[in-house]
Write an enzyme that holds these catalytic residues in place. Structure first.
Site, short mmCIF file in Angstrom:
data_model
loop_
_atom_site.label_atom_id
_atom_site.label_comp_id
_atom_site.label_asym_id
_atom_site.label_seq_id
_atom_site.Cartn_x
_atom_site.Cartn_y
_atom_site.Cartn_z
CB SER A 58 -0.88 0.01 1.24
OG SER A 58 -1.32 1.34 1.48
CG HIS A 118 -3.98 -1.79 -1.21
ND1 HIS A 118 -5.07 -2.64 -1.38
CD2 HIS A 118 -4.35 -0.91 -0.25
CE1 HIS A 118 -6.04 -2.29 -0.54
NE2 HIS A 118 -5.63 -1.23 0.15
CG ASP A 169 -5.01 2.38 0.95
OD1 ASP A 169 -5.97 1.59 1.03
OD2 ASP A 169 -3.85 2.09 1.28
CG MET A 190 -8.36 7.17 2.24
SD MET A 190 -7.46 7.33 3.77
CE MET A 190 -6.59 5.75 3.81
CG HIS A 211 -9.27 -0.12 0.00
ND1 HIS A 211 -8.61 -0.22 1.20
CD2 HIS A 211 -10.60 -0.18 0.30
CE1 HIS A 211 -9.49 -0.33 2.19
NE2 HIS A 211 -10.70 -0.29 1.66
CG MET A 233 -11.13 3.05 2.41
SD MET A 233 -9.53 3.14 3.21
CE MET A 233 -8.49 3.18 1.76
CG MET A 257 -11.20 -2.60 6.17
SD MET A 257 -9.77 -2.21 5.14
CE MET A 257 -8.75 -1.23 6.25
CG ASP A 269 -5.94 -2.63 3.89
OD1 ASP A 269 -4.90 -2.23 4.42
OD2 ASP A 269 -6.61 -1.93 3.09
C1 DX5 Z 1 -5.98 1.92 5.82
C2 DX5 Z 1 -5.67 1.50 4.41
C3 DX5 Z 1 -4.55 0.56 4.33
C4 DX5 Z 1 -3.25 1.07 4.92
C5 DX5 Z 1 -2.61 -0.08 5.62
O1 DX5 Z 1 -7.12 2.68 5.82
O2 DX5 Z 1 -6.79 0.89 3.78
O3 DX5 Z 1 -4.36 0.01 3.04
O4 DX5 Z 1 -2.36 1.60 3.99
O5 DX5 Z 1 -1.50 0.40 6.25
P1 DX5 Z 1 -0.61 -0.47 7.24
O6 DX5 Z 1 -0.11 -1.66 6.49
O7 DX5 Z 1 0.47 0.50 7.59
O8 DX5 Z 1 -1.48 -0.84 8.40
ZN ZN Z 2 -6.41 -0.25 1.87
#
Ligand code: DX5
Ligand code: ZN
Length: 224
Positions: free
Chosen positions: A17, A42, A44, A46, A75, A77, A146, A181
């Site tokens: 990620s 990956h 992310d 947001m 992903h 979010m 998650m 994740d």
């Molecule tokens: C969190 C994200 C993850 C995040 C995981 O909201 O969806 O993908 O990057 O990070 P680590 O591996 O540092 O927990």
């Molecule tokens: Zn993620």
């Protein structure tokens, strides 16, 4: 749109990620993990509504697409995946994961995303029970469990949430990937793999290390 595909189930894949990468050097960061032989990265996404943080939009994904041949495991979010997923697909996402918590008719969205040429993932937050995804999980290519509350990297792994992996594996069988994740590192990897996870998202455990390639290798080894 690119013709890259989510690897078929049956292998363990590390999906770094880039949330914990240096956002000013994203193309270089992705080139490094690509040289470690990972198949996917990956991303992310947001929106500051579904989660209390904002990352990147389709403009950034489209620029990165020009620098990488990895599967873009995207992903979302965000509170409105129906509205924005097509923009991410146009930008070069190969796989789209949306959250069950914000979609009323997941079957419809799954069909629509497939018709736009991507594989589809369904994600559940730590407080969301397995029965919320039970009916639609078998229709997906990957289920994302998650093990932290989404929004930030480098949070602590939630062992109770990870237990849902075993129940989901029973529901979906061996042909659908289960991705995990949040707080994945060399300590937590053996736990989630023993429950049946095969796709390991890791942000801080990779990009928090100077040697990203060695960090990826260490997670792969921990999964064996
Ligand atoms: C969190 C994200 C993850 C995040 C995981 O909201 O969806 O993908 O990057 O990070 P680590 O591996 O540092 O927990
Ligand atoms: Zn993620």
């Amino acid at each position: 749109m690119s013709d890259l595909h989510l690897p078929k189930a049956g292998t363990i894949e590390v999906a770094p990620s880039i949330l914990s990468a240096d956002f000013a050097k994203l193309a270089d960061e992705i080139a490094v993990i690509e040289s470690a032989g990972v198949k996917m990265v990956h991303l992310d996404i947001m929106d500051g509504h579904f989660v209390p943080n904002i990352t990147m939009g389709p403009v950034v994904v489209a620029k990165l697409r020009r620098y990488s041949n990895l599967v873009f495991d995207t992903h979302l979010m965000i509170t409105d995946p129906e509205k924005y997923a097509p923009d991410f697909i146009k930008a070069g996402a190969n796989h789209i994961t949306f959250h069950i918590e914000v979609v009323d008719k997941p079957e419809q969205l799954i069909d629509r995303l497939r018709s736009l040429g991507v594989t589809v993932g369904l994600c559940l937050n730590p407080e969301t029970p397995v029965n919320a995804v039970e009916a639609v999980a078998p229709l997906c290519d990957m289920i994302l469990v998650m093990t932290v509350n989404p929004g930030f990297g480098a949070q602590q792994f939630m062992p109770e949430s990870a237990k849902k992996i075993a129940r989901i594996r029973k529901i979906v069988g061996p042909e659908i990937r289960i991705e995990v994740d949040g707080g994945i590192d060399t300590q937590t990897t053996p736990i989630v793999v023993s429950y049946g996870a095969d796709t390991l998202v890791a942000g801080n455990a990779i990009f928090g290390q100077t040697d990203r390639i060695a960090a990826i290798e260490a997670i792969r080894k921990a999964a064996q």
